[in-house]
Design a protein around this motif. Structure first.
Motif, PDB file in Angstrom:
ATOM      1  N   VAL A 161       0.836  -1.200   0.000  1.00 22.31           N
ATOM      2  CA  VAL A 161       0.000   0.000   0.000  1.00 22.31           C
ATOM      3  C   VAL A 161       0.870   1.248   0.000  1.00 22.31           C
ATOM      4  O   VAL A 161       0.556   2.246  -0.666  1.00 22.31           O
ATOM      5  N   MET A 162       1.976   1.204   0.734  1.00 19.56           N
ATOM      6  CA  MET A 162       2.885   2.342   0.770  1.00 19.56           C
ATOM      7  C   MET A 162       3.522   2.576  -0.595  1.00 19.56           C
ATOM      8  O   MET A 162       3.744   3.714  -1.005  1.00 19.56           O
ATOM      9  N   VAL A 163       3.823   1.502  -1.310  1.00 22.71           N
ATOM     10  CA  VAL A 163       4.380   1.636  -2.662  1.00 22.71           C
ATOM     11  C   VAL A 163       3.397   2.363  -3.566  1.00 22.71           C
ATOM     12  O   VAL A 163       3.762   3.275  -4.317  1.00 22.71           O
ATOM     13  N   ALA A 164       2.128   1.964  -3.495  1.00 25.66           N
ATOM     14  CA  ALA A 164       1.117   2.544  -4.372  1.00 25.66           C
ATOM     15  C   ALA A 164       0.775   3.981  -4.007  1.00 25.66           C
ATOM     16  O   ALA A 164       0.166   4.695  -4.810  1.00 25.66           O
ATOM     17  N   SER A 165       1.159   4.413  -2.806  1.00 28.34           N
ATOM     18  CA  SER A 165       0.795   5.762  -2.352  1.00 28.34           C
ATOM     19  C   SER A 165       1.846   6.810  -2.684  1.00 28.34           C
ATOM     20  O   SER A 165       1.708   7.961  -2.248  1.00 28.34           O
ATOM     21  N   GLN A 166       2.877   6.431  -3.426  1.00 27.92           N
ATOM     22  CA  GLN A 166       3.952   7.381  -3.747  1.00 27.92           C
ATOM     23  C   GLN A 166       3.578   8.264  -4.935  1.00 27.92           C
ATOM     24  O   GLN A 166       4.294   8.365  -5.931  1.00 27.92           O
ATOM     25  N   THR A 167       2.441   8.902  -4.838  1.00 26.19           N
ATOM     26  CA  THR A 167       1.984   9.850  -5.856  1.00 26.19           C
ATOM     27  C   THR A 167       1.543  11.126  -5.172  1.00 26.19           C
ATOM     28  O   THR A 167       1.174  11.129  -3.985  1.00 26.19           O
ATOM     29  N   GLY A 168       1.591  12.217  -5.899  1.00 28.88           N
ATOM     30  CA  GLY A 168       1.202  13.504  -5.338  1.00 28.88           C
ATOM     31  C   GLY A 168       0.854  14.485  -6.429  1.00 28.88           C
ATOM     32  O   GLY A 168       0.691  14.133  -7.596  1.00 28.88           O
ATOM     33  N   SER A 169       0.745  15.748  -6.040  1.00 27.83           N
ATOM     34  CA  SER A 169       0.392  16.787  -7.006  1.00 27.83           C
ATOM     35  C   SER A 169       1.471  16.990  -8.053  1.00 27.83           C
ATOM     36  O   SER A 169       1.200  17.474  -9.148  1.00 27.83           O
ATOM     37  N   GLN A 170       2.706  16.617  -7.706  1.00 25.42           N
ATOM     38  CA  GLN A 170       3.818  16.766  -8.635  1.00 25.42           C
ATOM     39  C   GLN A 170       4.019  15.539  -9.521  1.00 25.42           C
ATOM     40  O   GLN A 170       4.953  15.505 -10.317  1.00 25.42           O
ATOM     41  N   GLY A 171       3.169  14.539  -9.354  1.00 19.35           N
ATOM     42  CA  GLY A 171       3.304  13.322 -10.149  1.00 19.35           C
ATOM     43  C   GLY A 171       3.766  12.154  -9.308  1.00 19.35           C
ATOM     44  O   GLY A 171       3.664  12.169  -8.068  1.00 19.35           O
ATOM     45  N   ILE A 172       4.295  11.134  -9.960  1.00 18.40           N
ATOM     46  CA  ILE A 172       4.751   9.925  -9.275  1.00 18.40           C
ATOM     47  C   ILE A 172       6.205  10.080  -8.848  1.00 18.40           C
ATOM     48  O   ILE A 172       7.059  10.457  -9.653  1.00 18.40           O
ATOM     49  N   SER A 173       6.470   9.795  -7.591  1.00 18.02           N
ATOM     50  CA  SER A 173       7.850   9.809  -7.085  1.00 18.02           C
ATOM     51  C   SER A 173       8.483   8.455  -7.391  1.00 18.02           C
ATOM     52  O   SER A 173       8.508   7.554  -6.552  1.00 18.02           O
ATOM     53  N   TRP A 174       9.011   8.313  -8.613  1.00  9.99           N
ATOM     54  CA  TRP A 174       9.510   7.022  -9.076  1.00  9.99           C
ATOM     55  C   TRP A 174      10.644   6.498  -8.208  1.00  9.99           C
ATOM     56  O   TRP A 174      10.738   5.292  -7.944  1.00  9.99           O
ATOM     57  N   TRP A 175      11.540   7.366  -7.770  1.00  9.38           N
ATOM     58  CA  TRP A 175      12.696   6.931  -6.990  1.00  9.38           C
ATOM     59  C   TRP A 175      12.272   6.408  -5.622  1.00  9.38           C
ATOM     60  O   TRP A 175      12.791   5.409  -5.154  1.00  9.38           O
ATOM     61  N   SER A 176      11.278   7.090  -4.992  1.00 12.01           N
ATOM     62  CA  SER A 176      10.769   6.609  -3.703  1.00 12.01           C
ATOM     63  C   SER A 176      10.026   5.289  -3.877  1.00 12.01           C
ATOM     64  O   SER A 176      10.192   4.357  -3.085  1.00 12.01           O
ATOM     65  N   MET A 177       9.200   5.209  -4.908  1.00 11.88           N
ATOM     66  CA  MET A 177       8.467   3.983  -5.175  1.00 11.88           C
ATOM     67  C   MET A 177       9.421   2.827  -5.440  1.00 11.88           C
ATOM     68  O   MET A 177       9.216   1.704  -4.961  1.00 11.88           O
ATOM     69  N   ALA A 178      10.482   3.105  -6.204  1.00 14.43           N
ATOM     70  CA  ALA A 178      11.467   2.062  -6.494  1.00 14.43           C
ATOM     71  C   ALA A 178      12.213   1.637  -5.236  1.00 14.43           C
ATOM     72  O   ALA A 178      12.508   0.448  -5.049  1.00 14.43           O
TER      73      ALA A 178
END
Length: 308
Positions: free
Chosen positions: A260-277
């Motif tokens: 769930v934490m992986v899927a929540s790495q999105t925000g107004s600036q878009g997807i935080s790919w590095w955090s998600m990875a």
């Protein structure tokens, strides 16, 4: 003599052609396996390398570290796990560790509970004759396995209402219970095949020596079936660890897990790919270690009962 020499030469050429064909076949097989391994492992490679990319490297599609881009600690820094932030106070790191431990507690707790219940149920289905309506032992076993066919989304509303009334929403207890129900059919099926490979005569001899049914089960059957139990436990942990749907549906803050934490790495600036990875890499690593060190138990569990 000429005919003999010609026959020998023909046989030599035939043998040589046969060896060439076998060598070419092996080369093609290994090439296909290497290509398939590359396809299977590339998503993991991309996830791990993206942990060390900056925003520009992600958007420009740079793949090879030290060639296309220079590794950076951006992904790990966003979780407070980089070398320069590891010994500093970090609320993000505390959040990540809490979600990681939630995944551990939910997966291990549900797997242990499923092993206890599933082993007893499988032993009963294997050793005793039951009848529930028109269903007998094999029908009951198939009924348990058929629960895996049911799409989880069908159970969303009933479980949401049930958990709300039982005050189990956003609790590890509720997550463990539903994960137990999720993996219980697999545990029962694996353990039933394990118990069927154990000769009944061993239990009968224990009963003659004065053991009760439970005594024979705990002293004779369980030690022999222990490798199968380990295999079922490992498979259950893997399935629970990767589960997302119920964790997203029934948790909000306290019992949220890593998927769930992986899927929540999105925000107004878009997807935080590095955090998600970075989170995905941390979620993949335990499963990779399990696969490397406990592979033989997993294979044994998947092939249990195949040869008797």
């Amino acid at each position: 003599m000429a005919m003999t020499a010609t026959s020998a030469e023909t046989a030599h050429h035939t043998s040589r052609s046969h060896r060439t064909g076998l060598a070419l076949g092996k080369v093609l097989i290994y090439a296909a396996l290497i290509f398939w391994a590359f396809i299977c492992l590339f998503p993991i490679f991309w996830t791990v390398t993206t942990t060390f990319k900056t925003a520009n490297n992600v958007t420009q599609g740079h793949i090879l570290p030290f060639i296309d881009f220079w590794p950076d600690w951006k992904g790990l820094r966003s979780l407070g796990l980089s070398p320069d932030t590891l010994f500093e106070v970090s609320t993000v790191r505390d959040e990540f560790l809490k979600r990681f431990l939630n995944s551990v507690y939910a997966s291990v707790g549900a797997s242990l509970l499923a092993i206890v219940i599933g082993s007893i149920a499988a032993y009963g289905l294997c050793r005793f004759d039951y009848r529930f309506g028109w269903m007998k032992n094999r029908d009951i076993s198939f009924f348990f396995l058929s629960q895996l066919i049911l799409p989880p989304v069908v159970l969303a509303m009933p479980f949401l209402v049930l958990y709300k009334n039982l005050v189990l929403l956003d609790t590890l207890t509720g997550l463990i219970l539903i994960y137990t129900l999720m993996v219980l059919p697999i545990v029962i099926w694996i353990m039933r095949d394990q118990f069927e490979t154990i000769p009944v005569e061993l239990e009968q001899a224990a009963l003659v020596d004065g053991c009760s049914v439970w005594g024979a089960f705990f002293r004779i059957v369980l030690p022999i079936a222990l490798p199968g139990m380990v295999a079922a436990f490992i498979l259950s942990v893997i399935l629970c660890w990767n589960e997302y749907f119920f964790a997203a549906l029934l948790t909000s803050s306290n019992a949220k897990t890593l998927p769930v934490m992986v899927a929540s790495q999105t925000g107004s600036q878009g997807i935080s790919w590095w955090s998600m990875a970075a989170i995905s890499t941390a979620a993949i690593l335990p499963l990779v270690l399990i696969g490397i060190f406990l592979e033989r138990y997993i294979v044994k569990g998947l092939t249990a009962g195949a040869v008797k």
